[in-house]
Design a protein around this motif. Structure first.
Motif, PDB file in Angstrom:
ATOM      1  N   ALA A 250       2.511   3.689  -9.572  1.00  0.00           N
ATOM      2  CA  ALA A 250       3.319   4.779  -9.024  1.00  0.00           C
ATOM      3  C   ALA A 250       3.349   4.723  -7.503  1.00  0.00           C
ATOM      4  CB  ALA A 250       2.761   6.124  -9.506  1.00  0.00           C
ATOM      5  N   ILE A 251       2.213   4.386  -6.911  1.00  0.00           N
ATOM      6  CA  ILE A 251       2.147   4.272  -5.456  1.00  0.00           C
ATOM      7  C   ILE A 251       2.991   3.105  -4.966  1.00  0.00           C
ATOM      8  CG2 ILE A 251       0.601   3.833  -3.511  1.00  0.00           C
ATOM      9  CD1 ILE A 251      -1.606   5.237  -5.145  1.00  0.00           C
ATOM     10  N   VAL A 253       5.648   1.700  -6.414  1.00  0.00           N
ATOM     11  CA  VAL A 253       7.077   2.000  -6.548  1.00  0.00           C
ATOM     12  C   VAL A 253       7.522   2.983  -5.470  1.00  0.00           C
ATOM     13  CG1 VAL A 253       8.811   3.048  -8.045  1.00  0.00           C
ATOM     14  CG2 VAL A 253       7.100   1.516  -9.016  1.00  0.00           C
ATOM     15  N   THR A 254       6.704   3.995  -5.197  1.00  0.00           N
ATOM     16  CA  THR A 254       7.062   4.980  -4.175  1.00  0.00           C
ATOM     17  C   THR A 254       7.148   4.351  -2.790  1.00  0.00           C
ATOM     18  OG1 THR A 254       5.983   6.741  -5.453  1.00  0.00           O
ATOM     19  CG2 THR A 254       6.391   7.171  -3.118  1.00  0.00           C
ATOM     20  N   CYS A 255       6.222   3.446  -2.494  1.00  0.00           N
ATOM     21  CA  CYS A 255       6.191   2.840  -1.162  1.00  0.00           C
ATOM     22  C   CYS A 255       7.253   1.765  -0.973  1.00  0.00           C
ATOM     23  CB  CYS A 255       4.805   2.245  -0.885  1.00  0.00           C
ATOM     24  SG  CYS A 255       3.487   3.478  -0.738  1.00  0.00           S
ATOM     25  N   TRP A 256       7.590   1.057  -2.050  1.00  0.00           N
ATOM     26  CA  TRP A 256       8.527  -0.061  -1.911  1.00  0.00           C
ATOM     27  C   TRP A 256       9.986   0.334  -2.148  1.00  0.00           C
ATOM     28  CZ3 TRP A 256       8.106  -5.193  -0.514  1.00  0.00           C
ATOM     29  CH2 TRP A 256       6.812  -5.635  -0.225  1.00  0.00           C
ATOM     30  N   SER A 257      10.230   1.413  -2.857  1.00  0.00           N
ATOM     31  CA  SER A 257      11.612   1.785  -3.189  1.00  0.00           C
ATOM     32  C   SER A 257      12.498   1.995  -1.965  1.00  0.00           C
ATOM     33  CB  SER A 257      11.622   3.029  -4.078  1.00  0.00           C
ATOM     34  OG  SER A 257      11.027   2.761  -5.321  1.00  0.00           O
ATOM     35  N   PRO A 258      12.064   2.757  -0.935  1.00  0.00           N
ATOM     36  CA  PRO A 258      12.940   2.940   0.234  1.00  0.00           C
ATOM     37  C   PRO A 258      13.293   1.636   0.934  1.00  0.00           C
ATOM     38  CG  PRO A 258      11.155   4.547   0.242  1.00  0.00           C
ATOM     39  CD  PRO A 258      10.822   3.540  -0.807  1.00  0.00           C
ATOM     40  N   CYS A 282      10.350   3.143   7.350  1.00  0.00           N
ATOM     41  CA  CYS A 282      10.085   2.982   5.918  1.00  0.00           C
ATOM     42  C   CYS A 282       9.262   1.734   5.628  1.00  0.00           C
ATOM     43  CB  CYS A 282      11.399   2.928   5.146  1.00  0.00           C
ATOM     44  SG  CYS A 282      12.258   4.509   5.007  1.00  0.00           S
ATOM     45  N   LEU A 285       5.631   2.041   5.026  1.00  0.00           N
ATOM     46  CA  LEU A 285       5.138   2.530   3.736  1.00  0.00           C
ATOM     47  C   LEU A 285       4.472   1.412   2.944  1.00  0.00           C
ATOM     48  CD1 LEU A 285       8.042   4.882   2.569  1.00  0.00           C
ATOM     49  CD2 LEU A 285       5.776   5.552   3.388  1.00  0.00           C
ATOM     50  N   ASN A 289       0.792   1.518   1.223  1.00  0.00           N
ATOM     51  CA  ASN A 289       0.436   1.082  -0.124  1.00  0.00           C
ATOM     52  C   ASN A 289      -0.826   0.222  -0.115  1.00  0.00           C
ATOM     53  OD1 ASN A 289       0.727   0.209  -2.931  1.00  0.00           O
ATOM     54  ND2 ASN A 289       1.463  -1.693  -2.065  1.00  0.00           N
TER      55      ASN A 289
END
Length: 355
Positions: A250-251, A253-258, A282, A285, A289
C-alpha cells in the motif's frame, strides 16, 4: 516554458536550465530540508536492518531475510544517490557535468529504485509460495535460489537503468526528448514506465492471492477450533506476515502512483512549469517509501527485534567489560544464561510455527 521546449537533441548537450524548475528560495529550502531529513533517516534505518540481518547467523541463512536485505541495500543506495543528485541539480543548479556524468547519476537513481521494486516482487513471491504451498516451501525457496533471484534482479535493473548511458538517449538516436529528464528518449521513458507498471501489477496480484488465502485460512480455523495450538499459531504467523507485506505494498503504490501518473502524462501532453514543479516534489515520495519500509519490518518482525536486542546487549557488554567487578561478573553471567534460555525458547517457538 516556450523558450525551453525540447523536441529533439542532435548534439551532446542541451539547455539543462530548462529542467531546473525550482525557482524560489522557499522551494529550494523546503526540498532541501525534506530530502536531507528523509534521506538521513532512510540510510540509518536501512543500514540498521542490514546490520541486524547479517549480525545473526540464523537470520541471514533464511531466504526471506536475504530478500529483505536486498530491499534494504537498494533503499540505502537509492537514498544516497537520489538525494545527492537531486539537490545538486535542482537546488545547487550545477550544469558543469557532461552528458555521460548526468546519465550515470540518473542511471544510479533509476537502478536503485527499480531494484527496490524488484526486491519487493521477490518478497511477494516468497510470501505467495509460503502461504499457497507451505509443505513445499523449504524445497522451492532455498537460500541458493534466493541469491540467484537477487542476482538476476540486480543485473536486469542495472542493465535497464543504464541503457541511456549506453546509447539509448535522445542525443544519440536524435529523437524526441523527455520534458522531465534531460537526454532521456521518450520511448525509453515509456518502456521504463511499462516495466515498473508490470512489476507493480505482479506484486499486487501476488498480495491479493496471499490475502485471499489468508482469509480462507482464517475462516477455516474459526470453524475448527479443536485443532492443535501449533497449527493455530502457524496460521496467525502467516496472516501477520501477509498483512505486513500488504502494508508495504500500500505504501509503495501510494508513493509511486503520482510519479508514474505524471510521467505517463508527460508522454502525451506538453507540461507547464507548475506540473514539472509538482513532479519534482512528488519524486521525493519514492524516497519516503524507502524510509518507511524498514520501519514496517522493525515493527512487525519478531526475529529482527530479537536480533536488535541481542546486538544491543553485546554492544553494552563490550562497553562495560573493563568496569566489571568479580561480583558484577557473576551477575552478568547469570543474566546472560537467562538471555540464552529466552532466545532458545523464542527460537524453538519460531521453529514450531514454521514447521
Amino acid at each position: 516554458m516556450e523558450t525551453c521546449q525540447i523536441s529533439n537533441c542532435s548534439i551532446n548537450t542541451i539547455n539543462l536550465t530548462c529542467y531546473m524548475v525550482l525557482s524560489s528560495h522557499t522551494q529550494k529550502t523546503g526540498i532541501t530540508v525534506l530530502c536531507s531529513i528523509v534521506g538521513i533517516l532512510c540510510v540509518l534505518e536501512n543500514s540498521l536492518v542490514l546490520l541486524l540481518i547479517f549480525a545473526s547467523p540464523k537470520i541471514r541463512r533464511k531466504p526471506s531475510y536475504l530478500l529483505i536485505s536486498s530491499l534494504a541495500l537498494a533503499d540505502v543506495l537509492a537514498s544516497i544517490v537520489f538525494v545527492c543528485s537531486f539537490l545538486d541539480f535542482h537546488v545547487l543548479n550545477r550544469t558543469d557535468s557532461s552528458k555521460e556524468i548526468f546519465l550515470l547519476k540518473l542511471g544510479g537513481v533509476n537502478a536503485s529504485f527499480t531494484a527496490s521494486l524488484g526486491s519487493l516482487l521477490l518478497m511477494a513471491f516468497d510470501r505467495y509460495v509460503c502461504i499457497h504451498r507451505p509443505s513445499e516451501y523449504k524445497v522451492i525457496v532455498t537460500r541458493e535460489r534466493a541469491v540467484m533471484a537477487m542476482a538476476v534482479v540486480w543485473i536486469a535493473t542495472m542493465f535497464t537503468a543504464f541503457l541511456p548511458l549506453m546509447g539509448w538517449n535522445c542525443c544519440m538516436v536524435n529523437s524526441i526528448c523527455s520534458e522531465l529528464f534531460p537526454f532521456i528518449d521518450s520511448k525509453y521513458l515509456s518502456s521504463w514506465i511499462c516495466l515498473v507498471m508490470i512489476l507493480l501489477l505482479c506484486i499486487v496480484y501476488a498480495y491479493v492471492q496471499v490475502l485471499w488465502k489468508a482469509h480462507k485460512h482464517t475462516v477455516y480455523m474459526e470453524k475448527h477450533q479443536t485443532q492443535a495450538g501449533q497449527r493455530n499459531a502457524k496460521m496467525r504467523m502467516d496472516i501477520t506476515l501477509a498483512k505486513t507485506l500488504v502494508m508495504v505494498l500500500a505504501i509503495v503504490v501510494t508513493c509511486w502512483s503520482p510519479v508514474l501518473a505524471l510521467m505517463t502524462y508527460s508522454l502525451f501532453v506538453s507540461l507547464n512549469d507548475q506540473i514539472r514543479k509538482g513532479f519534482a516534489f512528488c519524486s521525493t515520495l519514492c524516497l519516503v517509501n524507502s524510509m518507511v519500509n524498514p520501519i514496517v519490518y522493525a515493527l512487525r518482525s519478531r526475529e529482527l527485534r530479537s536480533s536488535l536486542r541481542n546486538t544491543s546487549s553485546r554492544f553494552r557488554k563490550k562497553v562495560s567489560i573493563s568496569e566489571i567487578t568479580p561480583e558484577a561478573d557473576s551477575i552478568q553471567k547469570s543474566t546472560q544464561i537467562e538471555t540464552m534460555c529466552d532466545d532458545t525458547v523464542c527460537n524453538t517457538n519460531m521453529n514450531l510455527l514454521k514447521a
